[in-house]
Each structure stands twice: as structure tokens, then as C-alpha cells.
Motif scaffolding. Structure first.
Motif, PDB file in Angstrom:
ATOM      1  N   ALA A 196       0.274  -0.969   0.051  1.00 36.75           N
ATOM      2  CA  ALA A 196       0.033   0.088  -0.174  1.00 36.75           C
ATOM      3  C   ALA A 196       0.905   1.399  -0.207  1.00 36.75           C
ATOM      4  CB  ALA A 196      -0.766  -0.061   0.958  1.00 36.75           C
ATOM      5  N   SER A 221       0.071  -2.065   5.071  1.00 35.72           N
ATOM      6  CA  SER A 221       0.774  -1.857   3.973  1.00 35.72           C
ATOM      7  C   SER A 221       0.953  -3.498   3.514  1.00 35.72           C
ATOM      8  CB  SER A 221       1.488  -0.994   4.639  1.00 35.72           C
ATOM      9  OG  SER A 221       1.124  -0.469   4.954  1.00 35.72           O
ATOM     10  N   SER A 257      -0.401   5.238   0.487  1.00 32.78           N
ATOM     11  CA  SER A 257      -2.064   5.647   0.863  1.00 32.78           C
ATOM     12  C   SER A 257      -2.433   5.356  -0.230  1.00 32.78           C
ATOM     13  CB  SER A 257      -0.970   7.344  -0.334  1.00 32.78           C
ATOM     14  OG  SER A 257      -1.911   8.006   0.050  1.00 32.78           O
ATOM     15  N   ASN A 258      -3.560   5.888  -1.280  1.00 29.17           N
ATOM     16  CA  ASN A 258      -4.638   4.777  -2.023  1.00 29.17           C
ATOM     17  C   ASN A 258      -4.128   4.834  -3.499  1.00 29.17           C
ATOM     18  OD1 ASN A 258      -6.835   6.596  -0.585  1.00 29.17           O
ATOM     19  ND2 ASN A 258      -6.576   8.477  -1.857  1.00 29.17           N
ATOM     20  N   TYR A 259      -2.838   4.201  -3.587  1.00 27.80           N
ATOM     21  CA  TYR A 259      -2.621   3.387  -4.561  1.00 27.80           C
ATOM     22  C   TYR A 259      -2.144   2.465  -3.928  1.00 27.80           C
ATOM     23  CZ  TYR A 259      -1.925   7.528  -7.226  1.00 27.80           C
ATOM     24  OH  TYR A 259      -2.229   9.080  -7.817  1.00 27.80           O
ATOM     25  N   THR A 260      -1.903   1.483  -4.646  1.00 26.11           N
ATOM     26  CA  THR A 260      -1.039   0.124  -4.420  1.00 26.11           C
ATOM     27  C   THR A 260      -0.088  -0.824  -5.534  1.00 26.11           C
ATOM     28  OG1 THR A 260      -3.428  -0.646  -3.917  1.00 26.11           O
ATOM     29  CG2 THR A 260      -1.809  -2.741  -4.019  1.00 26.11           C
ATOM     30  N   PRO A 317      -6.602   1.519  -3.263  1.00 29.20           N
ATOM     31  CA  PRO A 317      -6.427   0.940  -1.913  1.00 29.20           C
ATOM     32  C   PRO A 317      -6.131  -0.479  -1.927  1.00 29.20           C
ATOM     33  CG  PRO A 317      -8.706   1.505  -1.860  1.00 29.20           C
ATOM     34  CD  PRO A 317      -7.887   2.329  -3.020  1.00 29.20           C
TER      35      PRO A 317
END
Length: 253
Positions: A167, A206, A169-172, A187
Motif C-alpha cells: 500500500a 500495508s 496511500s490510495n495506491y497499490t 487502495p
């Protein structure tokens, strides 16, 4: 297990006698209907679901053997009840549960019913296993590919190519076995449900890893795992117990 049964016999005394014996001695059987002929039995079988038929053989117009195709089509078990022992071999060849000679002995009747219950339980277990295995196969088949969005559409990843997800933030970030890193604008939570069914586990808020690429772990300085791409990742204390349980299941199967 209680079996819904049908009695088929052209003689009234035989029908009533068998009904009474079953009611008094065989709680594993419920008599759903009684038929006086093969033709009447066929009609009842169309209307109701039976697991077992107590079937006389020597009857007018049609004998008991002529009902067998209907029973076999619906996987209904049969216990023959007859006054004539010359049909025994033919009954066995018809894969009957048992063959009872009239007048019916209570002990033999209870033994025959017990056999029928055993057969029914085996069949039910086999059917359940088939349904469960088919569901697992469908689940695995559908889960082996993962659709991920791209700038102009979507890409499809083989789950066996994903070493771990991280993870940001709002990205993977998808870390792949060929060394590539694919960044997706979703996410990590978005992928957790679909991947947890194919040997992935969340080891940290994460990080989610594929057990296929775990080659070891150590708790020397806090639990951490070693991946085949020479990356070491920490397992959070809150998730360590779940990870160890899942690891035992995975590596001992």
C-alpha cells in the motif's frame, strides 16, 4: 438421517404388516406413501421425492423389476420384499440394498434399513464433496486472474506472478516475479477479498504477500518473512498469529 420411503405391494395384509413393522422398529424411515401396483408407484414417484422403496416382486400386470428403471433414473434405493426366494440373484444384480423374504423378520428388516441409511449417507457425502470441489475449482479458476485498471482500460495479471502488494496511500504497488512494479490507483483493501482465496495473506496494514514466494520466516528480531526475490518483510504483531496458522496450513498440505 431419515429416509422418505414408498411401500409397493399388491397384497393389503403385506402392506399393512410392513407399515406397522417400520413404524414400530425403524425410526430412520418415514412412510411417505403406499402403492398397490407398479403403475400407481410410478405416479407417486412423479409427485413425491423418495429415497427408498420397499418393493414386492410378484404382482399382477407388472412385476417389481419393471419399476427399476424409474427408480434407477432417480437414484432411489430399493429393498425387495417377496415371498419367493428364486428372485434373489436377480435382485442382487439389480443392486438392491437388500432382499427380504416374507414373512419379514424384524431383525432382518432393521439390518436392511441400516444398510439403506449407510448408503444414503455415503451418497450424500459424495454429492457434497463433488459440489464443494466444483465450487473450489470455480473459485480458483476465477481467482487466478486479476483485472487491474490502467490509464486507457485494464490489464489482467496472473495471481501466480504477484509476489506481494504494498500500500502507498490510495495506491497499490504490485511487485511481480519478473522484477516489474505495477502501480495501481486503488487502495490495497480493494484487492484483499479477491486475493485472500488464492494463497495471499495480509501480513501488515500495508502489505499482502503470496505464500507461493515465501521461503522462510524468523522471529529473532520480531517476526519477518523472507521472499524468493530477496526481499524481507515484517509481520505486524497483530497479524502474526494468523500468519503462523495460515503458514502451517499452507506448507503442510
Amino acid at each position: 438421517m431419515v429416509l422418505n420411503a414408498l411401500i409397493v405391494d399388491d397384497e393389503e395384509y403385506s402392506r399393512k404388516s410392513l407399515y406397522f413393522l417400520l413404524q414400530e422398529n425403524c425410526p430412520e424411515v418415514t412412510i411417505g406413501a403406499i402403492a398397490k401396483s407398479v403403475a400407481e408407484a410410478r405416479n407417486l414417484i412423479e409427485e413425491q421425492q423418495f429415497q427408498l422403496v420397499f418393493l414386492d416382486i410378484a404382482m399382477p400386470k407388472e412385476n417389481g423389476f419393471e419399476l427399476l428403471p424409474t427408480l434407477q433414473k432417480r437414484n432411489i434405493m430399493v429393498i425387495f420384499t417377496t415371498a419367493y426366494d428364486q428372485y434373489a440373484l436377480k435382485a442382487l444384480k439389480a443392486e438392491a440394498v437388500d432382499y427380504l423374504l416374507k414373512p419379514i423378520d424384524i431383525v432382518e428388516l432393521k439390518t436392511a434399513v441400516a444398510k439403506a441409511v449407510d448408503w444414503a449417507e455415503l451418497i450424500a457425502q459424495k454429492d457434497n464433496d463433488q459440489v464443494r470441489n466444483e465450487a473450489i475449482r470455480k473459485e480458483e479458476k476465477s481467482s487466478r486472474k486479476l483485472s487491474i485498471p490502467s490509464t486507457h482500460g485494464f490489464n489482467v495479471l496472473e495471481t501466480d506472478d504477484i509476489i506481494y502488494l504494498e500500500a502507498d496511500s490510495n495506491y497499490t504497488n504490485f511487485h511481480l516475479k519478473n522484477g516489474e512494479k505495477v502501480i495501481i490507483s486503488k487502495p490495497l483493501k480493494e484487492f484483499e477479498d479477491s486475493l485472500s482465496n488464492v494463497d495471499f495473506i495480509r501480513i501488515h496494514k500495508s502489505v499482502m504477500v503470496n505464500f507461493k514466494f515465501v521461503q522462510g520466516y524468523s522471529n529473532k528480531n520480531g517476526l519477518q518473512i523472507f521472499l524468493t526475490n530477496n526481499v524481507n518483510l515484517p509481520v505486524s504483531r497483530r497479524r502474526s498469529s494468523d500468519f503462523l496458522d495460515r503458514a502451517k496450513q499452507y506448507f503442510n498440505r
